[in-house]
Write an enzyme that holds these catalytic residues in place. Structure first.
Site, mmCIF file in Angstrom:
data_model
loop_
_atom_site.group_PDB
_atom_site.id
_atom_site.type_symbol
_atom_site.label_atom_id
_atom_site.label_comp_id
_atom_site.label_asym_id
_atom_site.label_seq_id
_atom_site.Cartn_x
_atom_site.Cartn_y
_atom_site.Cartn_z
ATOM 1 C CG ASP A 15 -2.909 -0.497 -2.375
ATOM 2 O OD1 ASP A 15 -3.000 0.676 -1.975
ATOM 3 O OD2 ASP A 15 -3.516 -1.443 -1.840
ATOM 4 C CG ASP A 50 -2.845 4.089 -1.446
ATOM 5 O OD1 ASP A 50 -3.568 3.986 -2.459
ATOM 6 O OD2 ASP A 50 -2.913 3.304 -0.490
ATOM 7 C CG ASP A 55 -6.219 0.708 -0.792
ATOM 8 O OD1 ASP A 55 -5.419 1.653 -0.682
ATOM 9 O OD2 ASP A 55 -6.175 -0.308 -0.062
ATOM 10 C CB SER A 102 -0.963 -0.038 1.193
ATOM 11 O OG SER A 102 -1.901 0.997 1.147
#
Length: 447
Positions: free
Chosen positions: A244, A242, A246, A103
């Site tokens: 990743d 960010d 999400d 993440s």
């Protein structure tokens, strides 16, 4: 999460090369997950996606080998946002989806997240079953039963079309000039297409991943570059994802930050005005008190969940509500998607702007944030702050000083070796002083 060896609040995460984030463990994890999914009576295929970290290549291969050894077919998606894996797991009717990502963490960290066949986070029972299989030695299935592997070449295009489908057909962004910051992460090749195909004038930063620069001075955890770009390009707003994809945060045309609490309020208030909210709103223990006060004044129910999107989702499902989120920009919009999705959330904010005829600055004015200070205290090993008498005593003293006009919250991060110290109240100076004092006490109490 009590009693778990590996799973935290958001999968398994750590520093690359240090247990459990090693190729040997990932091989075993792939096999264990394959065994657990097969015995759960689910379909015999798993999708694997990843963000742009260099270590993703290594872990992708290890997971693929483990799943194949368990007799499970694998579809490889390559670099894709976490919510894209959730969506594609549903559309491919797969038994599960696996995301290789840490993440918002730096490149030297990595981790694993799982999605169920429905595109939601795995339930606790299935995670516990995977851990049970991790305690067993790998036993390779027969040569004629090994799983096959293939690549999904059109995954990015499928996801772009899905994102666009979450807004009305007549919706257009042709009146907006937008700067996107893709954090050199998983959205770098899909987010620009989504917003351009909806008509926006798009400039892009943070879209040149090299395997080592994910989240490096860009993205939702480092908004400075986006602020400068928005002002330099005279854009209407900036959007930051960010690593990743999400989470999403925004920057207004004057360079001011718009965090997840404010974006949640913008979406909730516009939907409420159109009678489309479908119940109340779920925040977390960290959600600014200003959100709760503003929504309550409008007549919108508000509940707090534990920190983490899985807990937000639990409360939404329990109440049959559709909207929840965190200040970090992780939002769940259940009538659009099954998990937190930065691109989809950004589109819902832009839809609110379009339908209201107001600017982002005007929409956020309906909520007044209380001063809030968050200090992350890095520790050698996570621990429960409430288990230390000196910390508990210090918190009680601070709460007595604030009275009914503020809040104190200390919690261990579920993804990093951090104790998060949060103070909230009427006076920014007092809040900063209290938070710094508590942070020092936590640091001194660390074993």
């Amino acid at each position: 999460m009590a009693g778990r060896k590996y799973f935290g609040t958001d999968g398994i995460r750590g520093r690359v090369g240090e247990p459990p984030i090693t190729p040997e463990f990932m091989l075993h994890l792939g096999w264990a997950a394959g065994q657990a999914f097969k015995r759960a009576g689910q379909r015999n295929s798993v999708l694997i996606g990843k963000d742009t970290r260099l270590s993703g290549y290594m872990f992708e291969s290890a997971l693929e080998a483990g799943l194949s050894a368990a007799g499970v077919d694998v579809k490889l998606l390559g670099p894709m946002p976490t919510p894209a894996i959730a969506y594609l797991t549903r559309t491919f009717r797969a038994s599960a989806g696996i995301v290789i990502s840490a993440s918002h963490n730096p490149h030297h960290d990595n981790g694993i997240k799982f999605f169920s066949a429905d595109g939601t986070k795995l339930d606790d029972a299935l995670e516990a079953e995977i851990e049970r299989w991790l305690d067993k030695p790998i036993e390779v299935c027969g040569p004629d039963e090994l799983g096959k592997a293939s690549r999904v070449e059109d995954a990015p295009g499928r996801y772009v079309e899905f994102c666009k489908s979450t807004v009305p057909n007549e919706f257009t962004l042709d009146h907006l000039k937008i700067v996107l910051d893709c954090a050199h992460g998983a959205t770098y090749h899909v987010a620009p297409k989504v917003f351009r195909e909806l008509g926006a004038n798009v400039s892009v930063i943070g879209a040149e991943p090299n395997g080592l620069n994910i989240n490096l001075n860009v993205g939702s955890t480092h908004l400075g570059a986006l602020k400068r770009a928005v002002i330099e390009k005279d854009a209407d707003l900036g959007i930051a994802f960010d690593g990743d994809g999400d989470r999403v945060l925004m920057v207004d045309r004057d360079g001011s930050e718009v965090d997840g609490d404010e974006l949640l309020y913008v979406i909730a208030s516009q939907r409420f005005a159109e009678d489309r909210l479908k119940g109340g709103v779920v925040g977390t223990l960290m959600t600014n008190l200003g959100v709760e006060l503003a929504l309550t004044e409008m007549g919108i129910s508000f509940e707090r969940a534990n920190v983490g999107d899985r807990y937000v989702m639990e409360r939404l499902l329990a109440n049959n509500w559709v909207l929840g989120g965190e200040g970090s920009g992780h939002m769940v919009i259940r009538d659009c998607t099954s998990t937190g999705d930065g691109i989809v959330s950004a589109l819902q904010v832009l839809l609110s702007i379009g339908k209201s005829g107001k600017t982002l600055a005007e929409l956020r004015q309906g909520m007044s944030k209380l001063p809030q200070t968050m200090i992350n205290v890095r520790v050698a090993k996570r621990f429960d702050p409430s288990s230390r008498a000196d910390i508990v005593a210090a918190v009680k003293k601070a709460e007595s000083e604030l009275g009914s006009t503020g809040r104190i919250l200390l919690r261990a991060s579920g993804t990093e070796p951090l104790i998060r110290v949060m103070a909230e109240g009427q006076s920014a100076d007092d809040i900063r002083r209290i938070a710094e004092k508590l942070a020092q006490i936590v640091e001194n109490s660390t074993p």
